[in-house]
Scaffold this motif. Structure first.
Motif, PDB file in Angstrom:
ATOM      1  N   ALA A  23       0.834  -1.204   0.000  1.00  0.00           N
ATOM      2  CA  ALA A  23       0.000   0.000   0.000  1.00  0.00           C
ATOM      3  C   ALA A  23       0.869   1.255   0.000  1.00  0.00           C
ATOM      4  O   ALA A  23       0.597   2.211  -0.735  1.00  0.00           O
ATOM      5  N   ALA A  24       1.926   1.259   0.796  1.00  0.00           N
ATOM      6  CA  ALA A  24       2.820   2.419   0.842  1.00  0.00           C
ATOM      7  C   ALA A  24       3.561   2.574  -0.483  1.00  0.00           C
ATOM      8  O   ALA A  24       3.732   3.700  -0.978  1.00  0.00           O
ATOM      9  N   ALA A  25       3.983   1.471  -1.070  1.00  0.00           N
ATOM     10  CA  ALA A  25       4.672   1.527  -2.360  1.00  0.00           C
ATOM     11  C   ALA A  25       3.748   2.099  -3.427  1.00  0.00           C
ATOM     12  O   ALA A  25       4.158   2.961  -4.224  1.00  0.00           O
ATOM     13  N   GLU A  26       2.513   1.637  -3.440  1.00  0.00           N
ATOM     14  CA  GLU A  26       1.556   2.148  -4.425  1.00  0.00           C
ATOM     15  C   GLU A  26       1.288   3.632  -4.203  1.00  0.00           C
ATOM     16  O   GLU A  26       1.280   4.422  -5.154  1.00  0.00           O
ATOM     17  N   LEU A  49       3.164  -2.870 -10.203  1.00  0.00           N
ATOM     18  CA  LEU A  49       2.809  -3.108  -8.804  1.00  0.00           C
ATOM     19  C   LEU A  49       1.316  -3.397  -8.668  1.00  0.00           C
ATOM     20  O   LEU A  49       0.912  -4.346  -8.000  1.00  0.00           O
ATOM     21  N   VAL A  50       0.505  -2.584  -9.330  1.00  0.00           N
ATOM     22  CA  VAL A  50      -0.948  -2.772  -9.267  1.00  0.00           C
ATOM     23  C   VAL A  50      -1.318  -4.143  -9.825  1.00  0.00           C
ATOM     24  O   VAL A  50      -2.168  -4.843  -9.267  1.00  0.00           O
ATOM     25  N   ARG A  52       0.617  -6.832  -9.829  1.00  0.00           N
ATOM     26  CA  ARG A  52       1.049  -7.832  -8.838  1.00  0.00           C
ATOM     27  C   ARG A  52       0.090  -7.899  -7.656  1.00  0.00           C
ATOM     28  O   ARG A  52      -0.061  -8.947  -7.033  1.00  0.00           O
ATOM     29  N   LYS A  53      -0.550  -6.777  -7.348  1.00  0.00           N
ATOM     30  CA  LYS A  53      -1.540  -6.759  -6.270  1.00  0.00           C
ATOM     31  C   LYS A  53      -2.842  -7.437  -6.687  1.00  0.00           C
ATOM     32  O   LYS A  53      -3.703  -7.678  -5.859  1.00  0.00           O
ATOM     33  N   GLY A  54      -3.001  -7.706  -7.987  1.00  0.00           N
ATOM     34  CA  GLY A  54      -4.180  -8.427  -8.466  1.00  0.00           C
ATOM     35  C   GLY A  54      -5.244  -7.574  -9.119  1.00  0.00           C
ATOM     36  O   GLY A  54      -6.313  -8.089  -9.457  1.00  0.00           O
ATOM     37  N   ASP A  55      -5.003  -6.295  -9.319  1.00  0.00           N
ATOM     38  CA  ASP A  55      -5.993  -5.420  -9.947  1.00  0.00           C
ATOM     39  C   ASP A  55      -5.674  -5.268 -11.429  1.00  0.00           C
ATOM     40  O   ASP A  55      -5.088  -4.276 -11.869  1.00  0.00           O
ATOM     41  N   VAL A  61      -5.274  -0.067 -17.476  1.00  0.00           N
ATOM     42  CA  VAL A  61      -5.402   1.379 -17.700  1.00  0.00           C
ATOM     43  C   VAL A  61      -4.041   2.052 -17.536  1.00  0.00           C
ATOM     44  O   VAL A  61      -3.642   2.891 -18.350  1.00  0.00           O
ATOM     45  N   LEU A  62      -3.323   1.679 -16.498  1.00  0.00           N
ATOM     46  CA  LEU A  62      -2.015   2.284 -16.234  1.00  0.00           C
ATOM     47  C   LEU A  62      -0.997   1.925 -17.317  1.00  0.00           C
ATOM     48  O   LEU A  62      -0.222   2.790 -17.740  1.00  0.00           O
TER      49      LEU A  62
END
Length: 86
Positions: A23-26, A49-50, A52-55, A61-62
């Motif tokens: 969360a802090a990295a994002e 990162l997003v 890898r978090k599963g989104d 989009v990113l």
């Protein structure tokens, strides 16, 4: 010099992720993108990162925003293709 600062930003975000604080990295990467909207490297790090978090939807989009700034970004192109194939 911006390349040096960009590398520091990416390194610190990686450090946060390796420490388990996704969360802090994002948050850190999103803040960095807001301050330097044209950095394809920081946008790619955020998208990765997003993902890898599963989104996958947000990651797609990113990744597309990376391509808006750097249309031939090979890794972003590959991730867009992979996510669209799901």
């Amino acid at each position: 010099d911006w390349d040096y600062l960009r590398d520091l930003v990416l390194g610190y975000a990686d450090h946060l992720e390796r420490a388990g604080d996704l969360a802090a990295a994002e948050h850190y990467l999103r803040t960095a993108v807001a301050k330097d909207e044209g950095s394809a490297a920081i946008r790619f790090a955020l998208a990765s990162l997003v993902e890898r978090k599963g989104d996958a939807a947000d990651a797609l989009v990113l990744y597309r925003t990376v391509l808006a700034f750097e249309p031939q970004h090979a890794r972003a192109l590959a991730r867009v293709e992979a996510l669209q194939a799901r």
